[in-house]
Write an enzyme that holds these catalytic residues in place. Sequence first.
Site, PDB file in Angstrom:
ATOM      1  N   ASP A   1      -5.047   5.818  -3.533  1.00 47.92           N
ATOM      2  CA  ASP A   1      -4.896   5.458  -3.918  1.00 47.92           C
ATOM      3  C   ASP A   1      -5.186   4.986  -5.816  1.00 47.92           C
ATOM      4  O   ASP A   1      -6.687   5.792  -5.307  1.00 47.92           O
ATOM      5  CB  ASP A   1      -5.260   3.367  -3.881  1.00 47.92           C
ATOM      6  CG  ASP A   1      -5.060   2.033  -4.039  1.00 47.92           C
ATOM      7  OD1 ASP A   1      -4.748   1.102  -3.150  1.00 47.92           O
ATOM      8  OD2 ASP A   1      -5.140   2.242  -5.500  1.00 47.92           O
TER       9      ASP A   1
ATOM     10  N   GLY B   1      -6.424  -1.882  -6.555  1.00 42.58           N
ATOM     11  CA  GLY B   1      -7.128  -2.306  -5.091  1.00 42.58           C
ATOM     12  C   GLY B   1      -8.217  -2.210  -5.968  1.00 42.58           C
ATOM     13  O   GLY B   1      -8.705  -1.642  -7.180  1.00 42.58           O
TER      14      GLY B   1
ATOM     15  N   ALA C   1       2.557  -0.050  -5.388  1.00 40.47           N
ATOM     16  CA  ALA C   1       3.724  -0.389  -6.504  1.00 40.47           C
ATOM     17  C   ALA C   1       2.526  -1.164  -7.690  1.00 40.47           C
ATOM     18  O   ALA C   1       1.484  -1.465  -7.574  1.00 40.47           O
ATOM     19  CB  ALA C   1       5.211  -1.405  -5.385  1.00 40.47           C
TER      20      ALA C   1
ATOM     21  N   TYR D   1      11.470  -5.674 -11.842  1.00 41.35           N
ATOM     22  CA  TYR D   1      10.460  -5.395 -10.464  1.00 41.35           C
ATOM     23  C   TYR D   1      11.936  -5.118  -8.532  1.00 41.35           C
ATOM     24  O   TYR D   1      11.981  -4.598  -8.351  1.00 41.35           O
ATOM     25  CB  TYR D   1       9.231  -6.733 -10.012  1.00 41.35           C
ATOM     26  CG  TYR D   1       9.005  -5.758  -9.022  1.00 41.35           C
ATOM     27  CD1 TYR D   1       8.000  -4.539  -8.466  1.00 41.35           C
ATOM     28  CD2 TYR D   1       9.243  -6.717  -7.874  1.00 41.35           C
ATOM     29  CE1 TYR D   1       8.020  -4.902  -7.235  1.00 41.35           C
ATOM     30  CE2 TYR D   1       8.694  -7.141  -6.327  1.00 41.35           C
ATOM     31  CZ  TYR D   1       7.391  -6.133  -6.048  1.00 41.35           C
ATOM     32  OH  TYR D   1       6.964  -6.482  -5.146  1.00 41.35           O
TER      33      TYR D   1
END
Length: 310
Positions: free
Chosen positions: A31, A36, A74, A140
């Site tokens: 990540d 996040g 993403a 998207y």
Amino acid sequence: MKVLVTGGAGFIGSHVVDKLVDSGYEVVVVDNLSTGKREYIHSEAKFYQADITAAEITEVFEAEKPEFIIHHAAQINVQSSIVDPIRDANMNIVGTVNLLTNAVKHGVRRVVYASSAAAYGNPVYLPIDEKHPISPMSFYGLSKYTPERYIELFSSLYGLDYTILRYANVYGPRQDPKGEAGVVSIFVDKILNNESPAIYGDGLQTRDFVYVKDVADANIAALGSAVNGVFNVSSCEQTTINDLLGIINGIVRKNIEPTYCSSRDGDIVHSYLDNALATATLDWRPRYALRTGLEELVHFVLANRAEIIA
Ligand SMILES: NC(=O)c1ccc[n+]([C@@H]2O[C@H](COP(=O)([O-])OP(=O)(O)OC[C@H]3O[C@@H](n4cnc5c(N)ncnc54)[C@H](O)[C@@H]3O)[C@@H](O)[C@H]2O)c1
């Protein structure tokens, strides 16, 4: 068995990691922490802070040799995809191709890919099943769908097994209530702050809300499955935005009125996904009724607030 989870510090990915660890898998998280949070990553998972578009990802595959990939990293902001389609395509399409290339090179058995109902666009019938036409209305939606085709081609060229999961509206703990987040976390945040949430249109539009723990379960079921395919992951229930607000108000014993605003261009009126294929093929079905999931979410948000104040 070792699983590499991309986006494992994010909202959905971190729940998938929790479930994998609880189920006895060895977990490696990749990540870049763009959205996040490090504290969401389970303490027993090994963490690489890395970008899926970067060449350095190869080093992770060389060092870890995972048997499975669960791919959640993403760019998830629809508006950002319109403003900067190159960045969106780079993250979501090129990043996935980078992973797939490494997967094949390093002998990964199966890829589980988090796709989106955004691939379908405006529904032409309901509930939307997996055969529904694909007609994304944002970059998207297109950048989440395009990797599906890459995955299928990687599979037919190199024998890589895959499961593609198209999620409805996922809600639950750790979803960011700021910015362009899911309506559920925004509503919970506003109501707990005694603020009036905005509803675009008359609130009679419907959505399919699926609890994040059910989504995590679907990922575990996908790992154990022997079939390659595309599956909707949803509650298969239609809930109006007005009803959603009513349920949250009921749970926290408030009666916050919404502020109705004019509906936004391109907003879909009704949408829900048929999950019959997933329930028949994968060893999975959603276990959380909307009210139960919302109660758990509200408890989580209140407990975290108490922690911050303490
Ligand atoms: N939330 C939903 O309702 C929903 C619905 C359909 C599909 N999805 C898909 O599920 C996945 C997870 O979404 P989420 O809601 O948990 O979002 P999120 O933003 O919380 O999680 C995405 C994670 O990926 C990381 N990331 C982003 N770009 C990266 C990169 N280039 N390299 C490495 N890490 C990167 C972020 O730091 C974050 O931890 C996404 O693929 C999204 O498209 C989500």
